[in-house]
Every structure is written in C-alpha cells, then in structure tokens.
Design an enzyme around this catalytic site. Structure first.
Site, mmCIF file in Angstrom:
data_model
loop_
_atom_site.group_PDB
_atom_site.id
_atom_site.type_symbol
_atom_site.label_atom_id
_atom_site.label_comp_id
_atom_site.label_asym_id
_atom_site.label_seq_id
_atom_site.Cartn_x
_atom_site.Cartn_y
_atom_site.Cartn_z
ATOM 1 N N LYS A 95 0.755 -1.218 0.125
ATOM 2 C CA LYS A 95 0.031 -0.057 -0.174
ATOM 3 C C LYS A 95 0.868 1.177 -0.013
ATOM 4 O O LYS A 95 2.083 1.165 0.564
ATOM 5 C CB LYS A 95 -0.983 0.010 1.206
ATOM 6 C CG LYS A 95 -2.019 -0.955 1.477
ATOM 7 C CD LYS A 95 -2.702 -0.921 2.874
ATOM 8 C CE LYS A 95 -3.624 -2.068 3.011
ATOM 9 N NZ LYS A 95 -4.824 -1.673 1.909
ATOM 10 N N ASP A 106 -7.560 -3.082 10.639
ATOM 11 C CA ASP A 106 -8.063 -4.396 9.641
ATOM 12 C C ASP A 106 -8.523 -5.494 10.315
ATOM 13 O O ASP A 106 -8.814 -6.640 9.711
ATOM 14 C CB ASP A 106 -6.772 -4.490 8.674
ATOM 15 C CG ASP A 106 -7.388 -4.854 7.223
ATOM 16 O OD1 ASP A 106 -8.592 -4.577 7.208
ATOM 17 O OD2 ASP A 106 -6.582 -5.539 6.557
ATOM 18 N N ASP A 165 -2.776 -7.547 -1.709
ATOM 19 C CA ASP A 165 -3.416 -6.664 -0.840
ATOM 20 C C ASP A 165 -5.192 -7.212 -0.814
ATOM 21 O O ASP A 165 -5.843 -6.340 -0.070
ATOM 22 C CB ASP A 165 -3.615 -5.338 -1.262
ATOM 23 C CG ASP A 165 -3.851 -4.270 -0.289
ATOM 24 O OD1 ASP A 165 -3.853 -4.683 0.952
ATOM 25 O OD2 ASP A 165 -4.422 -3.187 -0.643
ATOM 26 N N GLU A 167 -6.115 -9.804 0.663
ATOM 27 C CA GLU A 167 -5.826 -11.029 1.488
ATOM 28 C C GLU A 167 -6.909 -11.186 2.488
ATOM 29 O O GLU A 167 -6.905 -12.396 2.739
ATOM 30 C CB GLU A 167 -4.360 -10.627 2.368
ATOM 31 C CG GLU A 167 -4.697 -9.983 3.701
ATOM 32 C CD GLU A 167 -5.354 -8.482 3.592
ATOM 33 O OE1 GLU A 167 -5.852 -7.939 4.469
ATOM 34 O OE2 GLU A 167 -5.077 -7.830 2.404
ATOM 35 N N ARG A 169 -9.900 -11.673 2.093
ATOM 36 C CA ARG A 169 -10.996 -12.674 1.617
ATOM 37 C C ARG A 169 -10.253 -14.077 1.544
ATOM 38 O O ARG A 169 -10.996 -15.186 1.560
ATOM 39 C CB ARG A 169 -11.554 -12.281 0.168
ATOM 40 C CG ARG A 169 -10.478 -12.264 -0.957
ATOM 41 C CD ARG A 169 -10.702 -11.419 -2.023
ATOM 42 N NE ARG A 169 -10.731 -10.082 -1.710
ATOM 43 C CZ ARG A 169 -11.067 -9.022 -2.687
ATOM 44 N NH1 ARG A 169 -11.588 -9.324 -3.645
ATOM 45 N NH2 ARG A 169 -11.246 -7.858 -2.196
#
Length: 315
Positions: A95, A106, A165, A167, A169
């Site tokens: 990112k 997160d 990114d 990740e 799921r």
C-alpha cells in the site's frame, strides 16, 4: 459489546499483533468460561488451512485460527467469522503510506464478531454459537506470498493471487469453508474488506450481502431499529467474470476496478455451500468524525443489527 469492539480496533498494531489478539480472545473466553482452540503456524498446513497460512507466514508472529463455542448442542447452530488482520501492509503489492495509516483497524471484523459474541452469550440466546477468527499480519519478508501464486483453499478451490492486498478474503475463505462443513443454520461474517464499499456507501453504511433475501430484510429492519444501518447489496452473478482466472478456479482480485465490494462478496460465497443462510457485512469499523453515540475512532458496526435479529428469533 460495543466497547469491546471499539477498544480492540483502537489499539495500535504494536500492542495488538496476532499474539496479543489471541490473548484478548482467551481473556474473553475465560470471562465466559469457554474453551479456546488455536491452530497456529505450520499446523495450519497440516490441518488444511493453506490460505490463512500463506497470508500470515511472512510476519514475525505466526498466523492462526482461533475458535470457541457456547450454548446447547441441540439449539440452532449460528457461526460467526471475523477477519483478524492485525496490520495490513498490502503485502508485496504494498500500500502507499497514506493507505497504511488506518490499517491497525483491519482486524475490525474480528473485534466486532467478538463483541457480537459477548452480546449473544450475555443475553443467553437460544443458539449453539461457534466463533471462528483467523488472525494474521499481512507483512513483507522473504516467505511472503506473491502475485501469481496459486493457492488451494480448504474446500479445494484453487485461487490465483492477483493482488496480495486482497488478503482478507483469503483467510475468510478457509474459515468460512470450515464453518460450512457442519451445515449451520446461519453463518455471519464481518470484515473490513474493501475500499470499494466505502467509495459506494461511505463510512457509516456497511454493505450487507446474503444468500437469503428474507434474512437480509430482517437484518435491515433490526439495524434501522437500533441505529445500526446496513444497505442490502446484490450478489450479482454476472460479475463472476470479473474474478475469473485462466489458470485457477478464481482470482482473488481480478483485473477490473469495478464493483469491488460485490466481487469480494462473490469470492466469499464460493466457500459457503451447505449453510442454510449466510450474511456478509463489509464494515469500516471506524468513525472518522465523532457523532452522537459514536466517538471518533474504532467503532462497532453490525453488532446491534445482527444481535437485534438474533434476539427476536432466538431470544
């Protein structure tokens, strides 16, 4: 329940890595006299959780899947799954610096699921509750998983990594597959999953996806009654083409920037095949500005809506 979720989300990642989040769950379980099961490190591979392992293996603290249950075995089975990424660098698809500023949140899905579990247990709802929380840090080091890798998920689905990114799921996929194996009455997952959800609906209105329209309507009504709004979004099957892969069953990101929250939900649906109903909440878990009852910072989203529905049905 709300305070538990908010406090966890607000804790910076240097104080809440995978080890500390597991400890917080163990403290919660001890308070409610529950047993906790943890599968960590390479044991994840031995017990067939390859996507959780792949996402978290580059971090200093091992990836893991934390589980606990509560309630009577004869009661309807309700399983909660929460995304527990304690910090997300984006992995090798790193990112930009601005994109990392809030990535301590997160694990907001895991925090909200833990808060919801507290509400259910405290109210003694008539359900057999199972909670699954996959915990990782999406870090960058030599063992990091790569764009172009192919992972075989717990349920056999092959996944091409289009973007490291995407990740959340992946770890949810393995946990949802486990949840689905016992064909529960209901699976609910919560995750700070996509920026696309925020682009579409902003920070205060999480998208809700469900395989059961009646369930979705009931959750919307419960959310409206408790100042915990949700917005029903479609599992639009034609968009499956956006996450198609030429070399695997599915791509975790796909080539298109369109409909990112929908395609993420479609990805997750592949791991729920036997449960009677499934609901996915793509939450933000953060209040960028203080509002009445919602101070600035980590916030509860979805807890009141789901709890209100469950209380009405199983209270």
């Amino acid at each position: 329940a709300a305070y538990l979720a908010r406090d966890l989300v607000n804790t910076p990642a240097n104080d809440l890595g995978p080890d500390a989040l597991e400890k917080a769950i163990r403290t919660f379980a001890k308070r409610h006299k529950l047993e906790v099961t943890v599968i960590a490190g390479d044991e994840l591979l031995k017990q067939n959780f390859p996507m959780i392992h792949a996402v978290g293996r580059a971090a200093a603290e091992a990836p893991r899947l934390v589980e606990f249950s509560w309630g009577k075995a004869r009661d309807p089975r309700v399983t909660l799954v929460g995304k527990g990424v304690t910090f997300d660098t984006g992995g090798l698809d790193i990112k930009p610096s601005a994109g990392m500023l809030l990535m301590k949140k997160d694990m907001g899905g895991a925090a909200n699921i833990l808060g919801l579990a507290h509400a259910i247990i405290d109210a003694k709802l008539r359900v057999r509750l199972r909670v699954l929380i996959p915990i990782v840090e999406n870090a960058i080091s030599g063992p990091a998983f790569r764009p172009g890798d192919i992972l075989r998920a717990r349920n056999g689905t092959t996944v091409e990594i289009g973007n490291t990114d995407a990740e959340g799921r992946l770890i949810l996929g393995d946990a949802l597959a486990l949840a689905d194996e016992e064909s529960p009455e209901l699976i609910v997952d919560m995750a700070t999953l996509t920026g696309a959800a925020r682009s579409a609906l902003g920070p205060e209105l999480p998208p809700l996806y469900s395989t059961d329209d009646e369930l979705a309507r009931a959750l919307l009504a419960a959310g409206a009654a408790s100042d915990d709004p949700l917005w029903h979004m479609p599992l639009w099957a034609p968009y499956e083409s956006m996450i198609a892969s030429k070399i695997a069953d599915v791509n975790n990101a796909g080539a298109s920037a369109f409909a990112g929250s929908i395609t993420a939900a479609l990805f997750l649906r592949r791991f729920v095949r036997q449960a009677r109903a499934w609901a996915h909440l793509d939450i933000y878990a953060w209040a960028p500005e203080a509002r009445p009852g919602r101070p600035f910072g980590g916030t509860d989203q979805g807890i009141r809506a789901v709890y209100g529905y469950l209380k009405q049905r199983y209270g």
